[in-house]
Write a protein that holds these residues in place. Structure first.
Motif, mmCIF file in Angstrom:
data_model
loop_
_atom_site.group_PDB
_atom_site.id
_atom_site.type_symbol
_atom_site.label_atom_id
_atom_site.label_comp_id
_atom_site.label_asym_id
_atom_site.label_seq_id
_atom_site.Cartn_x
_atom_site.Cartn_y
_atom_site.Cartn_z
ATOM 1 N N ASP A 221 0.832 -1.210 0.000
ATOM 2 C CA ASP A 221 0.000 0.000 0.000
ATOM 3 C C ASP A 221 0.864 1.257 0.000
ATOM 4 O OD1 ASP A 221 1.011 0.216 2.560
ATOM 5 O OD2 ASP A 221 -0.919 0.203 3.578
ATOM 6 N N GLY A 222 2.167 1.077 -0.242
ATOM 7 C CA GLY A 222 3.114 2.179 -0.218
ATOM 8 C C GLY A 222 3.939 2.229 1.051
ATOM 9 N N LEU A 223 3.494 1.535 2.082
ATOM 10 C CA LEU A 223 4.232 1.455 3.345
ATOM 11 C C LEU A 223 4.285 0.016 3.834
ATOM 12 C CD1 LEU A 223 5.733 2.926 5.585
ATOM 13 C CD2 LEU A 223 3.542 3.395 6.689
ATOM 14 N N ALA A 224 3.119 -0.592 4.055
ATOM 15 C CA ALA A 224 3.075 -2.004 4.414
ATOM 16 C C ALA A 224 3.305 -2.853 3.165
ATOM 17 C CB ALA A 224 1.716 -2.341 5.031
ATOM 18 N N ALA A 225 3.952 -4.008 3.312
ATOM 19 C CA ALA A 225 4.226 -4.890 2.183
ATOM 20 C C ALA A 225 3.918 -6.328 2.578
ATOM 21 C CB ALA A 225 5.672 -4.763 1.734
ATOM 22 N N VAL A 226 3.381 -7.088 1.625
ATOM 23 C CA VAL A 226 3.040 -8.489 1.836
ATOM 24 C C VAL A 226 3.670 -9.313 0.717
ATOM 25 C CG1 VAL A 226 1.190 -10.196 2.019
ATOM 26 C CG2 VAL A 226 0.859 -7.882 2.936
ATOM 27 N N SER A 227 4.403 -10.362 1.079
ATOM 28 C CA SER A 227 4.997 -11.269 0.105
ATOM 29 C C SER A 227 4.152 -12.529 -0.015
ATOM 30 C CB SER A 227 6.421 -11.656 0.508
ATOM 31 O OG SER A 227 7.333 -10.616 0.240
ATOM 32 N N VAL A 228 3.986 -13.000 -1.250
ATOM 33 C CA VAL A 228 3.289 -14.247 -1.523
ATOM 34 C C VAL A 228 4.256 -15.167 -2.260
ATOM 35 C CG1 VAL A 228 1.336 -15.361 -2.656
ATOM 36 C CG2 VAL A 228 1.070 -13.064 -1.682
ATOM 37 N N PHE A 229 4.513 -16.346 -1.699
ATOM 38 C CA PHE A 229 5.375 -17.337 -2.325
ATOM 39 C C PHE A 229 4.510 -18.517 -2.768
ATOM 40 C CE2 PHE A 229 8.039 -14.991 0.620
ATOM 41 C CZ PHE A 229 9.172 -14.725 -0.125
ATOM 42 N N ILE A 230 4.618 -18.888 -4.032
ATOM 43 C CA ILE A 230 3.828 -19.980 -4.597
ATOM 44 C C ILE A 230 4.803 -21.006 -5.156
ATOM 45 C CG2 ILE A 230 2.034 -20.619 -6.242
ATOM 46 C CD1 ILE A 230 1.282 -17.552 -6.216
ATOM 47 N N GLU A 231 4.754 -22.231 -4.642
ATOM 48 C CA GLU A 231 5.685 -23.269 -5.067
ATOM 49 C C GLU A 231 4.978 -24.614 -5.126
ATOM 50 O OE1 GLU A 231 8.404 -24.446 -1.582
ATOM 51 O OE2 GLU A 231 7.783 -22.386 -1.095
ATOM 52 N N PRO A 232 5.526 -25.571 -5.877
ATOM 53 C CA PRO A 232 4.894 -26.895 -5.949
ATOM 54 C C PRO A 232 4.775 -27.525 -4.569
ATOM 55 C CG PRO A 232 6.575 -26.654 -7.647
ATOM 56 C CD PRO A 232 6.717 -25.464 -6.741
ATOM 57 N N ALA A 233 3.627 -28.160 -4.326
ATOM 58 C CA ALA A 233 3.376 -28.808 -3.028
ATOM 59 C C ALA A 233 3.593 -30.310 -3.146
ATOM 60 C CB ALA A 233 1.954 -28.514 -2.563
ATOM 61 N N ASP A 234 3.922 -30.936 -2.008
ATOM 62 C CA ASP A 234 4.122 -32.383 -1.984
ATOM 63 C C ASP A 234 2.796 -33.133 -2.021
ATOM 64 O OD1 ASP A 234 6.863 -31.999 -1.817
ATOM 65 O OD2 ASP A 234 6.827 -31.939 0.380
ATOM 66 N N THR A 235 1.715 -32.429 -1.729
ATOM 67 C CA THR A 235 0.394 -33.054 -1.702
ATOM 68 C C THR A 235 -0.568 -32.269 -2.577
ATOM 69 O OG1 THR A 235 -1.490 -33.601 -0.292
ATOM 70 C CG2 THR A 235 -0.153 -31.720 0.364
ATOM 71 N N HIS A 236 -1.579 -32.949 -3.092
ATOM 72 C CA HIS A 236 -2.602 -32.275 -3.890
ATOM 73 C C HIS A 236 -3.846 -31.965 -3.059
ATOM 74 C CE1 HIS A 236 -0.798 -32.362 -7.920
ATOM 75 N NE2 HIS A 236 -0.201 -33.463 -7.497
ATOM 76 N N ALA A 237 -3.783 -32.267 -1.758
ATOM 77 C CA ALA A 237 -4.892 -31.885 -0.887
ATOM 78 C C ALA A 237 -4.962 -30.362 -0.820
ATOM 79 C CB ALA A 237 -4.685 -32.464 0.513
ATOM 80 N N GLU A 238 -6.173 -29.830 -0.725
ATOM 81 C CA GLU A 238 -6.341 -28.385 -0.732
ATOM 82 C C GLU A 238 -6.907 -27.898 0.599
ATOM 83 O OE1 GLU A 238 -8.432 -26.903 -4.084
ATOM 84 O OE2 GLU A 238 -7.065 -27.805 -5.542
ATOM 85 N N GLY A 239 -6.496 -26.692 0.988
ATOM 86 C CA GLY A 239 -7.036 -26.108 2.203
ATOM 87 C C GLY A 239 -5.963 -25.451 3.046
ATOM 88 N N LEU A 240 -6.356 -25.017 4.227
ATOM 89 C CA LEU A 240 -5.472 -24.295 5.138
ATOM 90 C C LEU A 240 -4.417 -25.226 5.726
ATOM 91 C CD1 LEU A 240 -4.869 -21.707 6.844
ATOM 92 C CD2 LEU A 240 -6.483 -22.614 8.535
ATOM 93 N N ILE A 241 -3.165 -24.746 5.711
ATOM 94 C CA ILE A 241 -2.082 -25.471 6.365
ATOM 95 C C ILE A 241 -1.877 -24.937 7.776
ATOM 96 C CG2 ILE A 241 0.374 -26.016 6.315
ATOM 97 C CD1 ILE A 241 0.276 -25.827 3.300
ATOM 98 N N GLY A 242 -1.816 -23.617 7.888
ATOM 99 C CA GLY A 242 -1.619 -23.062 9.227
ATOM 100 C C GLY A 242 -1.376 -21.573 9.204
ATOM 101 N N ARG A 243 -1.247 -21.015 10.405
ATOM 102 C CA ARG A 243 -0.968 -19.600 10.614
ATOM 103 C C ARG A 243 0.149 -19.493 11.641
ATOM 104 N NH1 ARG A 243 -6.565 -17.473 9.656
ATOM 105 N NH2 ARG A 243 -7.949 -19.262 9.841
ATOM 106 N N ALA A 244 0.875 -18.386 11.574
ATOM 107 C CA ALA A 244 1.943 -18.147 12.551
ATOM 108 C C ALA A 244 2.128 -16.650 12.718
ATOM 109 C CB ALA A 244 3.246 -18.807 12.097
ATOM 110 N N ALA A 245 2.770 -16.266 13.820
ATOM 111 C CA ALA A 245 3.031 -14.851 14.090
ATOM 112 C C ALA A 245 4.341 -14.728 14.836
ATOM 113 C CB ALA A 245 1.905 -14.238 14.908
ATOM 114 N N GLN A 246 5.119 -13.693 14.479
ATOM 115 C CA GLN A 246 6.340 -13.360 15.206
ATOM 116 C C GLN A 246 6.535 -11.864 15.127
ATOM 117 O OE1 GLN A 246 9.860 -15.455 14.037
ATOM 118 N NE2 GLN A 246 11.171 -14.370 15.466
ATOM 119 N N GLY A 247 6.413 -11.186 16.252
ATOM 120 C CA GLY A 247 6.478 -9.737 16.246
ATOM 121 C C GLY A 247 5.347 -9.177 15.409
ATOM 122 N N ALA A 248 5.692 -8.303 14.461
ATOM 123 C CA ALA A 248 4.672 -7.724 13.584
ATOM 124 C C ALA A 248 4.352 -8.609 12.392
ATOM 125 C CB ALA A 248 5.148 -6.357 13.086
#
Length: 284
Positions: A221-248
């Motif tokens: 948005d000009g200040l905050a930035a979000v990176s998206v990494f897309i790579e081949p997965a070992d499984t073809h199952a679809e859905g949420l893997i997980g969430r994590a947080a460290q500091g901000a």
């Protein structure tokens, strides 16, 4: 654009870390050395040829492009405050002192839940960022960088910029440099971006022998930035893997169409989840 040498502290919750930085700009380019002084030693060397992150305990050097990723403190002030006004309420704060220097405070209050707020203190004469605080919706501190001492201007000699750790034959060299591609050629798109976030860059990174490549998309948005990494997965199952947080930093992971999608950024969880759920392959 400035020469400076100083020591700054990073604080997030109970975690506190001290770093020493030397930065020089001359006719041959820009040079910077940053060394983390607490815990496991780390050193980051940056010049016009690239960025080298040295991890001596792991005997590893990571090499990246000179302009890759978001610039770290203190080189993280936005180029233009005017362009941020749709997403932040911006006002001047009080003039105070940081590291013994006169500093002008700038307050950026987030207009919605898709970004954090910030309070920034810039040195009154040079504009160098002396202190940066990231805050949540209630104004509570999430993380903070602040110089404890800094010298702005004057000569920065070669010794201040010389690497402390010299890799030898037993070290691993990781080349993380990527190939920049046109934003229209990423093969992936964000269907419903959070307000204010636009795609700013797309890169492709090799993952190693027989592992294919990852697509790295950056939304900002000009200040905050979000990176998206897309790579081949070992499984073809679809859905949420997980969430994590460290500091901000918030991380959100899911799988889709045989790919692992990892979203991370110094933004609230609401933003990484919306971006992660909205990433789709481009329909041909």
């Amino acid at each position: 654009r400035l020469n400076y040498v100083g020591t700054f502290m990073y604080q997030s919750g109970e975690h506190v870390e001290t770093s020493r930085i030397a930065h020089r700009v001359d006719g041959s380019g820009e040079f910077e050395r940053l060394e983390v002084l607490d815990g496991s030693p780390r050193e980051i060397i940056r010049d016009h040829e690239g960025v080298r992150c040295v991890l001596p305990e792991q005997k590893t050097v990571i090499i990246d492009e000179p302009g890759s990723g978001r610039r770290a403190f203190p080189a993280r002030l936005p180029v233009s405050m005017v362009s941020l006004s749709e997403n932040y309420r911006i006002r001047k704060g009080a003039v105070s002192r940081v590291a013994g220097l006169k500093a002008q405070a700038l307050v950026l209050e987030a207009r919605d839940g898709y970004r954090y707020g910030y309070k920034l203190w810039a040195e009154f004469d040079s504009g160098l960022l002396l202190k940066a605080r990231t805050v949540d919706a209630a104004g509570g501190m999430i993380e903070q960088f602040t110089f404890s001492d800094v010298r702005i201007g004057g000569a920065v000699d070669d010794e201040a910029l010389r690497p402390r750790f010299e890799p030898d034959e037993g070290w691993q060299i990781v080349d993380a440099r990527a190939i920049s591609v046109a934003r229209t050629d990423s093969a992936w798109t964000l269907a419903d971006p959070p307000p204010g976030y636009v795609l700013t860059s797309v890169m492709r990174r090799a993952l190693g022998p027989n592992r294919g490549e990852a697509v790295h998309m950056v939304f900002s948005d000009g200040l905050a930035a979000v990176s998206v990494f897309i790579e081949p997965a070992d499984t073809h199952a679809e859905g949420l893997i997980g969430r994590a947080a460290q500091g901000a930093i918030r991380v959100y992971e899911r799988t889709l169409n045989g790919h692992r999608i990892t979203v991370l950024g110094e933004v609230p969880e609401l933003a990484v989840q919306r971006i992660g759920d909205g990433i789709r392959p481009v329909e041909r």
